[in-house]
Design a protein around this motif. Structure first.
Motif, PDB file in Angstrom:
ATOM      1  N   GLN A 378       0.830  -1.193   0.000  1.00  0.00           N
ATOM      2  CA  GLN A 378       0.000   0.000   0.000  1.00  0.00           C
ATOM      3  C   GLN A 378       0.870   1.251   0.000  1.00  0.00           C
ATOM      4  O   GLN A 378       1.925   1.306   0.651  1.00  0.00           O
ATOM      5  N   LYS A 379       0.395   2.247  -0.738  1.00  0.00           N
ATOM      6  CA  LYS A 379       1.108   3.519  -0.827  1.00  0.00           C
ATOM      7  C   LYS A 379       0.090   4.614  -1.094  1.00  0.00           C
ATOM      8  O   LYS A 379      -0.764   4.470  -1.965  1.00  0.00           O
ATOM      9  N   GLY A 380       0.169   5.668  -0.310  1.00  0.00           N
ATOM     10  CA  GLY A 380      -0.799   6.743  -0.482  1.00  0.00           C
ATOM     11  C   GLY A 380      -2.227   6.302  -0.262  1.00  0.00           C
ATOM     12  O   GLY A 380      -3.151   6.843  -0.869  1.00  0.00           O
ATOM     13  N   GLY A 381      -2.418   5.289   0.599  1.00  0.00           N
ATOM     14  CA  GLY A 381      -3.764   4.807   0.887  1.00  0.00           C
ATOM     15  C   GLY A 381      -4.342   3.868  -0.154  1.00  0.00           C
ATOM     16  O   GLY A 381      -5.498   3.466  -0.050  1.00  0.00           O
ATOM     17  N   LYS A 382      -3.548   3.508  -1.155  1.00  0.00           N
ATOM     18  CA  LYS A 382      -4.031   2.630  -2.217  1.00  0.00           C
ATOM     19  C   LYS A 382      -3.172   1.360  -2.298  1.00  0.00           C
ATOM     20  O   LYS A 382      -1.994   1.372  -1.967  1.00  0.00           O
ATOM     21  N   THR A 383      -3.798   0.285  -2.761  1.00  0.00           N
ATOM     22  CA  THR A 383      -3.047  -0.950  -3.008  1.00  0.00           C
ATOM     23  C   THR A 383      -2.301  -0.813  -4.322  1.00  0.00           C
ATOM     24  O   THR A 383      -2.893  -0.546  -5.367  1.00  0.00           O
ATOM     25  N   VAL A 384      -0.976  -0.979  -4.248  1.00  0.00           N
ATOM     26  CA  VAL A 384      -0.145  -0.816  -5.446  1.00  0.00           C
ATOM     27  C   VAL A 384       0.465  -2.137  -5.917  1.00  0.00           C
ATOM     28  O   VAL A 384       1.129  -2.177  -6.954  1.00  0.00           O
ATOM     29  N   GLY A 385       0.238  -3.198  -5.170  1.00  0.00           N
ATOM     30  CA  GLY A 385       0.774  -4.488  -5.589  1.00  0.00           C
ATOM     31  C   GLY A 385       0.401  -5.590  -4.629  1.00  0.00           C
ATOM     32  O   GLY A 385       0.088  -5.342  -3.453  1.00  0.00           O
ATOM     33  N   ILE A 386       0.401  -6.804  -5.131  1.00  0.00           N
ATOM     34  CA  ILE A 386       0.102  -7.990  -4.334  1.00  0.00           C
ATOM     35  C   ILE A 386       1.110  -9.072  -4.693  1.00  0.00           C
ATOM     36  O   ILE A 386       1.366  -9.318  -5.881  1.00  0.00           O
ATOM     37  N   VAL A 387       1.683  -9.697  -3.690  1.00  0.00           N
ATOM     38  CA  VAL A 387       2.504 -10.884  -3.911  1.00  0.00           C
ATOM     39  C   VAL A 387       1.811 -12.046  -3.214  1.00  0.00           C
ATOM     40  O   VAL A 387       1.702 -12.052  -1.983  1.00  0.00           O
ATOM     41  N   ASP A 388       1.337 -12.986  -3.986  1.00  0.00           N
ATOM     42  CA  ASP A 388       0.666 -14.178  -3.472  1.00  0.00           C
ATOM     43  C   ASP A 388       1.519 -15.371  -3.857  1.00  0.00           C
ATOM     44  O   ASP A 388       1.401 -15.908  -4.965  1.00  0.00           O
ATOM     45  N   TYR A 389       2.408 -15.770  -2.971  1.00  0.00           N
ATOM     46  CA  TYR A 389       3.418 -16.780  -3.290  1.00  0.00           C
ATOM     47  C   TYR A 389       2.801 -18.101  -3.741  1.00  0.00           C
ATOM     48  O   TYR A 389       3.298 -18.739  -4.660  1.00  0.00           O
TER      49      TYR A 389
END
Length: 393
Positions: A378-389
């Motif tokens: 999260q950055k600036g209150g927004k989701t910017v990426g997901i890592v789902d191994y």
């Protein structure tokens, strides 16, 4: 972007940026910061963490092994990478091809690395590791100067380029008189050995000694790099008076209530009938357990936050689930978010609190967050990426 909202870790990149700025204030202007991102960035996920650190101006990274170094390169990290541990000499081609710097900790290892590099026709960038009192790996560096001649022999071996030299404080977070004296002795051994090598004509572009606690507690150390690990992630250390700095935890862990049930007086809960209800109670089942890195040792004393209130764990913690007492928390229902580690309203649960229950350190708990727990950046209150191994594998 979506993910299975079972149990997940939220990684706050704004908090990471805040911590970097606070740490930089502790360093001399000519000292660069090495971001230590070993163990998947202490469980925070090396891909996003290292790239964000690069965006923040860091140009040096430390990892434990070759696989971690290659992971950074494959994710697009272009900065210098130092392997702090052991790499088989047979891997010299990858060290060279990917421009990865290798720690050299003994003359025997240096000879093997050199022989392999000559056979393969490559050159390998290296940093000398001195053991000034950690007792782990490194050329012994003490008052007897045993290391000097061995390092000179290693330095002269073909196809190895020695650009750096370093050591590691073992007790820089020990603020007792004995701990302070030991740390100062380590610094003395390091400085004396480097000076002896320079008198013999061996010079290194990069010298580094401080770890996280060394940065906070020993700010008079002036070297080219400071290896910063745990405090980057907002996890505090013991500091000398006036040496503490504000930090923000980068990781929070959340889950969600899967089921609400009412149990009667005398009902037994979880494995081994660890808990028996002494009255009618409402329990919430939460899908997190020791396979996610939430230790069985947290049972009885552990707590989580539901609807802005603390809820105690009841019964044994299972591999995948546990139960919370929500009898006195109105309105709890399936789907409610549960804060496992982090803040909600005036309530907070920290890794330090859990470490105290388990008799361990917060470093270990951060690293134990398992690969089946997605990391949500999260950055600036927004989701910017997901890592789902699990899905990616």
């Amino acid at each position: 972007m979506d993910f299975l909202k079972r149990t997940w870790a939220e990684i706050d990149l704004d908090h990471l940026a805040f911590n970097v700025k606070q740490i930089q204030k502790c360093l001399p202007k000519d000292t660069r910061m090495m971001g230590v991102v070993k163990a998947d960035a202490y469980g925070h996920g090396d891909r996003y963490i290292a790239k964000e650190m690069e965006n923040l101006g860091l140009q040096n990274f430390g990892v434990s092994n070759l696989e971690e170094a290659l992971s950074l390169r494959e994710s697009g990290v272009e900065s210098d990478i130092l392997i702090l541990g052991v790499t088989p000499a047979s891997a010299v081609q990858k060290l060279s091809d990917y421009h990865i710097t290798q720690t050299v900790y003994s003359l025997e290892y240096a000879q093997k690395l050199s022989d392999a590099a000559v056979r393969t026709g490559v050159r390998v960038d290296c940093h000398i590791k001195l053991d000034t009192g950690m007792g782990r790996i490194g050329f012994h560096a003490g008052d007897d100067y045993i290391a000097t001649e061995q390092i000179i022999s290693a330095y002269r071996l073909p196809n190895l380029d020695f650009t750096g030299i370093f050591s590691h404080f073992s007790s820089s977070d020990d603020i007792s008189n004995e701990g302070i004296a030991y740390t100062k002795k380590q610094k003395e051994h390091f400085d004396q050995t480097v000076a002896a090598l320079e008198q013999k004509g061996l010079y290194f572009k990069v010298k580094h000694l401080q770890n996280s606690a060394g940065v906070l507690n020993y700010r008079s150390c002036h070297y080219d790099l400071a290896r910063v690990g745990i405090i980057l992630y907002g996890l505090p250390l013991d500091t000398l008076p006036d040496c503490d700095i504000p930090l923000k935890p980068v990781m929070s862990i959340r889950s969600a209530v899967s089921m609400i049930k009412t149990v009667q007086k005398g009902d037994c809960i979880s494995y081994s009938r660890r808990f028996t209800a002494d009255k009618e109670m409402r329990l919430a089942t939460v899908p997190i357990g020791y396979a996610d890195g939430y230790l069985r040792a947290f049972a009885d004393k552990g707590r989580m936050i539901v609807r802005g209130q603390y809820a105690k764990i009841v019964g044994s913690i299972c591999m995948d689930q546990l139960m919370l007492d929500v009898t006195d928390i109105p309105g709890v229902q399936a789907g409610d978010v549960v804060t496992v580690v982090g803040s909600e309203g005036s309530c907070q649960v920290t890794l330090g609190e859990l470490a105290g229950i388990a008799g361990t350190i917060h470093y270990e708990l951060a690293c134990l967050v398992s690969r089946r727990v997605p990391r949500i950046y999260q950055k600036g209150g927004k989701t910017v990426g997901i890592v789902d191994y699990i899905v990616e594998e």
